[in-house]
Scaffold this motif. Sequence first.
Motif, PDB file in Angstrom:
ATOM      1  N   LEU A   1       0.829  -1.203   0.000  1.00  0.00           N
ATOM      2  CA  LEU A   1       0.000   0.000   0.000  1.00  0.00           C
ATOM      3  C   LEU A   1       0.869   1.261   0.000  1.00  0.00           C
ATOM      4  CD1 LEU A   1      -2.810   1.262   0.161  1.00  0.00           C
ATOM      5  CD2 LEU A   1      -2.665   1.087   2.667  1.00  0.00           C
ATOM      6  N   ASP A   2       1.960   1.252   0.763  1.00  0.00           N
ATOM      7  CA  ASP A   2       2.854   2.396   0.825  1.00  0.00           C
ATOM      8  C   ASP A   2       3.514   2.638  -0.531  1.00  0.00           C
ATOM      9  OD1 ASP A   2       4.449   4.416   2.424  1.00  0.00           O
ATOM     10  OD2 ASP A   2       6.084   3.125   1.728  1.00  0.00           O
ATOM     11  N   LEU A   3       3.979   1.586  -1.181  1.00  0.00           N
ATOM     12  CA  LEU A   3       4.633   1.735  -2.489  1.00  0.00           C
ATOM     13  C   LEU A   3       3.645   2.239  -3.550  1.00  0.00           C
ATOM     14  CD1 LEU A   3       6.877  -1.463  -2.551  1.00  0.00           C
ATOM     15  CD2 LEU A   3       7.642   0.912  -2.385  1.00  0.00           C
ATOM     16  N   LYS A   4       2.412   1.811  -3.461  1.00  0.00           N
ATOM     17  CA  LYS A   4       1.415   2.254  -4.438  1.00  0.00           C
ATOM     18  C   LYS A   4       1.021   3.707  -4.211  1.00  0.00           C
ATOM     19  CE  LYS A   4      -3.079   1.094  -6.442  1.00  0.00           C
ATOM     20  NZ  LYS A   4      -4.221   0.132  -6.426  1.00  0.00           N
ATOM     21  N   SER A   5       0.794   4.069  -2.943  1.00  0.00           N
ATOM     22  CA  SER A   5       0.315   5.421  -2.658  1.00  0.00           C
ATOM     23  C   SER A   5       1.407   6.477  -2.772  1.00  0.00           C
ATOM     24  CB  SER A   5      -0.296   5.467  -1.249  1.00  0.00           C
ATOM     25  OG  SER A   5       0.682   5.136  -0.264  1.00  0.00           O
ATOM     26  N   ARG A   6       2.624   6.162  -2.375  1.00  0.00           N
ATOM     27  CA  ARG A   6       3.698   7.160  -2.391  1.00  0.00           C
ATOM     28  C   ARG A   6       4.543   7.119  -3.653  1.00  0.00           C
ATOM     29  NH1 ARG A   6       7.785   7.575   0.331  1.00  0.00           N
ATOM     30  NH2 ARG A   6       8.055   5.382   0.920  1.00  0.00           N
ATOM     31  N   LYS A   7       4.778   5.904  -4.196  1.00  0.00           N
ATOM     32  CA  LYS A   7       5.724   5.760  -5.312  1.00  0.00           C
ATOM     33  C   LYS A   7       5.061   5.395  -6.636  1.00  0.00           C
ATOM     34  CE  LYS A   7       9.276   6.463  -4.123  1.00  0.00           C
ATOM     35  NZ  LYS A   7       9.911   7.769  -3.725  1.00  0.00           N
ATOM     36  N   GLY A   8       3.775   5.066  -6.588  1.00  0.00           N
ATOM     37  CA  GLY A   8       3.061   4.778  -7.823  1.00  0.00           C
ATOM     38  C   GLY A   8       3.407   3.453  -8.461  1.00  0.00           C
ATOM     39  N   VAL A   9       3.818   2.472  -7.647  1.00  0.00           N
ATOM     40  CA  VAL A   9       4.177   1.156  -8.182  1.00  0.00           C
ATOM     41  C   VAL A   9       3.310   0.097  -7.501  1.00  0.00           C
ATOM     42  CG1 VAL A   9       6.066  -0.422  -8.703  1.00  0.00           C
ATOM     43  CG2 VAL A   9       6.555   2.002  -8.319  1.00  0.00           C
ATOM     44  N   ASP A  10       2.723  -0.787  -8.299  1.00  0.00           N
ATOM     45  CA  ASP A  10       1.865  -1.853  -7.786  1.00  0.00           C
ATOM     46  C   ASP A  10       2.667  -3.135  -7.586  1.00  0.00           C
ATOM     47  OD1 ASP A  10      -0.872  -0.984  -7.412  1.00  0.00           O
ATOM     48  OD2 ASP A  10      -0.910  -0.607  -9.573  1.00  0.00           O
ATOM     49  N   TYR A  11       2.536  -3.736  -6.407  1.00  0.00           N
ATOM     50  CA  TYR A  11       3.145  -5.040  -6.134  1.00  0.00           C
ATOM     51  C   TYR A  11       2.121  -5.916  -5.426  1.00  0.00           C
ATOM     52  CZ  TYR A  11       7.781  -3.253  -7.298  1.00  0.00           C
ATOM     53  OH  TYR A  11       8.853  -2.726  -7.965  1.00  0.00           O
ATOM     54  N   ASN A  12       2.139  -7.202  -5.784  1.00  0.00           N
ATOM     55  CA  ASN A  12       1.281  -8.175  -5.119  1.00  0.00           C
ATOM     56  C   ASN A  12       1.928  -8.528  -3.772  1.00  0.00           C
ATOM     57  OD1 ASN A  12       0.076 -10.593  -4.204  1.00  0.00           O
ATOM     58  ND2 ASN A  12      -0.557 -11.120  -6.289  1.00  0.00           N
ATOM     59  N   PRO A  13       1.264  -8.247  -2.655  1.00  0.00           N
ATOM     60  CA  PRO A  13       1.890  -8.512  -1.351  1.00  0.00           C
ATOM     61  C   PRO A  13       2.127  -9.987  -1.074  1.00  0.00           C
ATOM     62  CG  PRO A  13      -0.413  -7.893  -1.080  1.00  0.00           C
ATOM     63  CD  PRO A  13      -0.077  -7.665  -2.517  1.00  0.00           C
ATOM     64  N   VAL A  14       1.468 -10.852  -1.797  1.00  0.00           N
ATOM     65  CA  VAL A  14       1.619 -12.293  -1.557  1.00  0.00           C
ATOM     66  C   VAL A  14       2.824 -12.853  -2.304  1.00  0.00           C
ATOM     67  CG1 VAL A  14       0.522 -14.560  -1.781  1.00  0.00           C
ATOM     68  CG2 VAL A  14      -0.861 -12.554  -1.159  1.00  0.00           C
TER      69      VAL A  14
END
Length: 417
Positions: free
Chosen positions: A194-207
């Motif tokens: 969530l932090d990477l998506k909201s601050r850096k604009g990159v999506d990662y699957n946490p699993v």
Amino acid sequence: QQPPAPQQIEETMAYYPLLPIIALALTLLTSLPSPVEGDAYDDLWTQYMQQTEAAKYESTVSRRERNLDHWDVPTAAAYLGLHPETLKPLPTYASSESSTDTSSSSSTSTSESIEPPPLNPLLSQIKPSKTVEVFSLVKQMEAEGESVTSLCVGEPDFAPPSCVLDAATAAMMAGQTTYTAVTGTSELRSAIALDLKSRKGVDYNPVTEIVVGNGAKQCVYQGLLAACGVGDEVIIPAPYWPSYPEMALLVGATPVILETAVTDGYLINPAELEKCLEGHPRAKVLMLCNPSNPTGGVHSAELLAEIAQVLSRHPDVVVLADEIYERLVYTPDGETTAFASLPNMRHRTITVNGLSKSHAMTGFRVGYLAAPAHFAKAAATLQGQITSCASSVSQAAAVSALTEVDESWLPQKSPVM
């Protein structure tokens, strides 16, 4: 008197070869010292242990002297985890040469004449961490009562947010003191995503695409080990964090230093990067530390786009983006761009970050790696065979750092840095 029969003579002569051995045994028995008991025995045992540690110190020095300017007693003691008194000249407790022969001399001569089994040949290429070496000396000086201003490690000089400390205490009291999944708790991986998506604009699957490690340093090493190996080359822009070349050597690769210039702010010059890659076709990884350790220089979004354009012509090169300092930025806009957020770069980028610098959590040892699933899975496999999971208590504190700390906290603290 009858002379002995031939058979008796033959039997007696059979024992003649044993006579020198019997004589030697009698000589040794008569030269043995009297038994040592009580305090004298304790003194001799202490001396033996001290000499053993001293021998280990000498052996350590001989192996590392090519990398060290000098070793004094406090430095060596701190490195080996010994008390400095252990390495000082030792007294002689025995009262005679004969007693010394059976105690201290025998142990000393043994340690001097017998070489220890050889180490892994790979270690002959690896230098000790200068950062750790100097930091150990700092701690030793502090233990001796000296006041030291340390500039050797990247460590904020303020405490973590109070909610982080409270979360660690609550986790312990709630019994969250057992192993977690190797890749980290689902709560922390979700918070990171969530932090990477909201601050850096990159999506990662946490699993499948995030691995929590014991500090960002472990994640850098595992990222390198997942991406390259024997026969490969690792491009390292200079100035660089001293551990990068040693990590490359540890994975069997060859470090290639890409010099930067003061006129470029010690940042990567895309044209020079192109020349370096063309001259090193075996290059497999580019180390991209942004903001830079040690200069603090920040590669702008425009400069990163130019670097990405160069890399587009070298599709097999993986970018290991060490972004651990991305919250401590002193440019006018105070922003950094995640390299993985650039077009067509996410699939080839291994991002490393953590909470040590941003939330003053250096001792909690929590870092993470975010990367495409095949890199993340490889890193998780390696971590499962090296350290397993990060501390469960530290992970609970990290969740608090990412979900409860107000964004205004760090800007209020960072000017102190």
